[in-house]
Each structure stands twice: as C-alpha cells, then as structure tokens.
Motif scaffolding. Structure first.
Motif, mmCIF file in Angstrom:
data_model
loop_
_atom_site.group_PDB
_atom_site.id
_atom_site.type_symbol
_atom_site.label_atom_id
_atom_site.label_comp_id
_atom_site.label_asym_id
_atom_site.label_seq_id
_atom_site.Cartn_x
_atom_site.Cartn_y
_atom_site.Cartn_z
ATOM 1 N N ALA A 16 1.478 -1.365 0.248
ATOM 2 C CA ALA A 16 -0.337 -0.046 0.084
ATOM 3 C C ALA A 16 0.805 1.354 -0.087
ATOM 4 O O ALA A 16 1.110 2.126 -1.098
ATOM 5 C CB ALA A 16 -1.287 -0.627 1.117
ATOM 6 N N PRO A 17 2.072 1.677 1.178
ATOM 7 C CA PRO A 17 2.480 2.360 1.104
ATOM 8 C C PRO A 17 3.616 2.923 -0.695
ATOM 9 O O PRO A 17 3.389 3.709 -0.761
ATOM 10 C CB PRO A 17 3.895 2.364 1.738
ATOM 11 N N ASN A 18 3.916 1.668 -1.296
ATOM 12 C CA ASN A 18 4.501 1.741 -2.488
ATOM 13 C C ASN A 18 3.739 2.486 -3.679
ATOM 14 O O ASN A 18 4.042 3.182 -4.059
ATOM 15 C CB ASN A 18 5.181 0.340 -2.524
ATOM 16 N N TYR A 19 2.940 1.648 -3.561
ATOM 17 C CA TYR A 19 1.179 2.277 -4.695
ATOM 18 C C TYR A 19 1.347 3.601 -4.116
ATOM 19 O O TYR A 19 0.635 4.179 -4.928
ATOM 20 C CB TYR A 19 -0.300 0.986 -4.335
ATOM 21 N N ALA A 20 1.127 4.058 -3.324
ATOM 22 C CA ALA A 20 1.110 5.458 -2.794
ATOM 23 C C ALA A 20 2.306 6.378 -3.417
ATOM 24 O O ALA A 20 2.625 7.646 -2.534
ATOM 25 C CB ALA A 20 0.243 6.305 -1.684
#
Length: 398
Positions: A16-20
């Motif tokens: 999730a953080p990497n997709y953001a």
C-alpha cells in the motif's frame, strides 16, 4: 476438517505505501521501520502497544487498521514527544482501483482523514519518507486512476479489457450482461459443415463466431485442412487475430466494420455474383449484411453458430455496487451487451439516477443499439478493437 494451504503474498505493509509513492526506508531519511496494529482486541484490558517506546523509536511507523483510532494514535505519539509537524500519509484500499490517499501531519491527520471520509481498510505511514510522495507517486498518476469502469463483456472475454483498464489504474466492475451458449437450432450447422467445400467465402463477424465455428468444426473433422480452399473474411482486428491463432490466413478485413462497408469491400475484392458465402454469426444479428450481399448477386447462408443470452448472476457483488454507488463509465463491446444491460438495469433510468456515468462504444454497430434507446455514446472507438476503446477512455478522462 477442510484441508487448506497458505499462499504467502506481498504484505499490505509494503504494497500500500509503495502504491502511494512512499518507500518505508530511504538513505536520506531513515534505515528502519516499525509496524504497529492500530486496532487491538477490544476485550483487552491493557494495550499491548507501548506508544511511548514507539514515539522514541527511530524510523518510519506503519500502522495497520488504524483509521477509526487515528486521532487517538496521533495524540499519543505527540504526547510522547513526536513533532506535530511529522509527515503522515494514509492509504485506503491500497493497490486497487479504489485507492485513495491523503498527505497530512500528526497535528491534522485526523481532521484530514475525516474530510476525505477515509474508512477501513487503511495503512498509515508516519515519517519523513512521506515527503517523497510528490516524486514517487506513480500509481495515482496513471491515466485512468480514480475512474470506476463497468465491463459488460462475457466472463470469458472480460479479462482482456479488464486487464488493460487495471493496468491504467482504473477500478473495474465486471458485470457480464451476456453469456455464449449453443444456438436454438443446429440443423443449419450440420448442413454447412457437410457442404463446407462448396463455399467460396467464410465471413466471421466476431471472435465468438470463430470460437463457436471451430468448436463444431473439430467435432466433425480431424484436420484443419478439411476447411478446404475457401477464402476467409474477418470483421475487425480481434476477429482476425482469433483466426491467426489457428494459423489461418485472413484474405479480407474491411477498413470499417459496418454492413455496407463489408459488402462493398468484398465486391471490390472480386465479383461475388453467384459465389456461395457462409456467414458465421450469432442467432440474433443485423439482417442488413446478408441482404446487401444478396443484392450484389451472392448466394448467402446466414447460419447461427451461437446465441447470446442474458447473464443475471452477480457473483462478485459488482452489479449491486453499481446500483448503489454508480460508476464513471460503462463500456459496451457489442449491440447485445447494450440490449442485455438495458434489459437488466434500464440504462436510461440508470443514467438519470447517476448523471456522471458516461458510455463508451467499441464501434458503429454497438452505437446503433445505444441510439435505439435514445442515447448517444460519450465516446466511440475509431476502430473496432479493445486497445482503441481503452485509448478513447484515456483521452476522454484527461
């Protein structure tokens, strides 16, 4: 006892953080991270999280399932010494087309989450690495990010369009409106196969026609060479591609995919006077093409090799979500998808209920079905392919 297995995947802690656009570590900011649950067992009398220790621990903090308690979590971290100006990112539905994220600080993250109406599931990232979002936020900059797009193709065919939409960041609702089943009558199929060598042309008007014809063909014949010396016409690149998968040469593919253009292209290729032509189509199909071919002197057998019937199941809940929340786009890839979608949902009424919904048609024949409902497609693909339909959606969403 039910046997099971666990297939390890990529944790939302990282995904999730990497997709953001937020790396958990970065040489200029930190070299470690800590993962904390934000939603402990409510029956516990004492918290198992030492927020004082967490506040003092260097590196990025990743909080799972903390949307409902983010105000209290921020207060505890600040009370134990973390700066109110510490950057925070919250990511809801990370890695999906429904992803939504916000930037804030510890001091105002709870208010920012409330304004954005962020609910579970969320991942919260606290630390200086959040500052990198402006440079690394790759997913949310994709061409169809934030667009909810309905795919109405059959279950077997939906994946090609869905995959391209997902790759561009869209949220996809697969709501098949039709399924392919055998035709009502099969006598014509038997006669056509038994006299296959008498035909001069086979005209395939869709990939479904190719699949259905060769399903029957290989039940009757062992060798592809039994198709004989017949010439082959394909309507549209997708139909031609399906034929080429069988290593068959397509002799004619009209530039435009409407009945008048197909008949004209065939007549320009050669005189079709007294030529025998086999049309391989759905049970319910536009009668214009065989009539135009016969007007030019051809002897036409218009045989149904399959039929499209309404699909009414909602296995994933996508139809219920559409009726409750609406969408941004509905895509149609054949006239039958329009007709069956309308029979199930009442398309004009749905557009009235959700005026933001736009419609996308793969070509003129599909658009005719929309015009028949008093509707004009928002976009129409310039050529009859999934790739061009997706490009039309991208251009219209800029």
């Amino acid at each position: 006892n039910i046997p099971f297995e666990v297939v390890p995947g990529i944790s939302s802690v990282f995904a999730a953080p990497n997709y953001a656009g937020v790396p958990l570590t970065h040489r200029e900011h930190c070299s470690s991270f800590t993962v904390i649950t934000g939603h402990e067992d409510p029956t516990k009398e004492v918290s198992g999280v030492d927020w004082g220790l967490i506040a003092k621990t260097p590196g990025t903090k990743v909080i799972l399932m903390g949307a409902g308690r983010i105000r209290r979590i921020a207060e505890l971290l600040m009370a134990h010494g973390m700066s109110p100006e510490t950057p925070v990112a919250m990511i809801q539905w990370g890695t999906t087309g429904r992803q939504q994220s916000i930037n804030a600080t510890l001091a105002d993250v709870a208010d920012a989450a409330a304004r954005a109406k962020l609910l579970a599931p969320t991942v919260t990232v606290i630390g200086d690495v959040v500052k990198l979002r402006s440079k690394l936020n790759w997913f949310e900059s994709r061409s169809l990010f934030g667009q909810r797009i309905v795919v109405t193709r059959t279950r077997d065919q939906a994946s090609q369009l869905s995959r391209q939409l997902l790759e561009r960041g869209a949220e996809v609702l697969e709501i098949p409106t039709i399924k392919i089943v055998p035709p009502t009558k099969r006598e014509g199929i038997v006669e056509a196969l038994s006299g296959l060598n008498a035909y001069d042309w086979l005209i395939f008007t869709s990939p479904n026609g190719v699949t259905s014809f060769f399903d029957y063909f290989f039940k009757a014949f062992q060798d592809l060479r039994d198709i004989g010396g017949v010439r082959i016409a394909a309507v549209g690149p997708a139909t031609a591609a399906k034929l080429r998968e069988l290593h068959l040469q397509v002799d004619l593919m009209p530039d435009e995919y409407v009945a008048s253009k197909i008949a004209r292209a065939l007549a320009e290729y050669e005189s079709i006077d007294n030529l025998r032509i086999l049309l391989l189509r759905a049970e319910v199909a536009n009668p214009e093409l065989p009539r135009l071919l016969e007007d030019k002197g051809a002897i036409v057998d218009d045989i149904a090799w399959y039929q499209t019937v309404p699909e009414t199941e909602d296995l994933t809940g996508a139809a219920a979500k559409l009726l409750e929340e609406g969408a941004d786009w509905i895509t149609f890839t054949s006239s039958s998808t329009v007709e069956n979608f309308h029979a199930r949902f009442d398309l004009p009424a749905l557009l009235k209920k959700f005026p933001q919904i736009k419609t996308a048609s793969i070509g003129p024949e599909t658009s005719k079905a929309l015009f028949a409902l008093g509707l004009k497609p928002t976009v129409e693909a310039r050529t009859h392919t999934i790739e061009v339909l997706v490009k039309a959606l991208e251009d219209a969403s800029k």
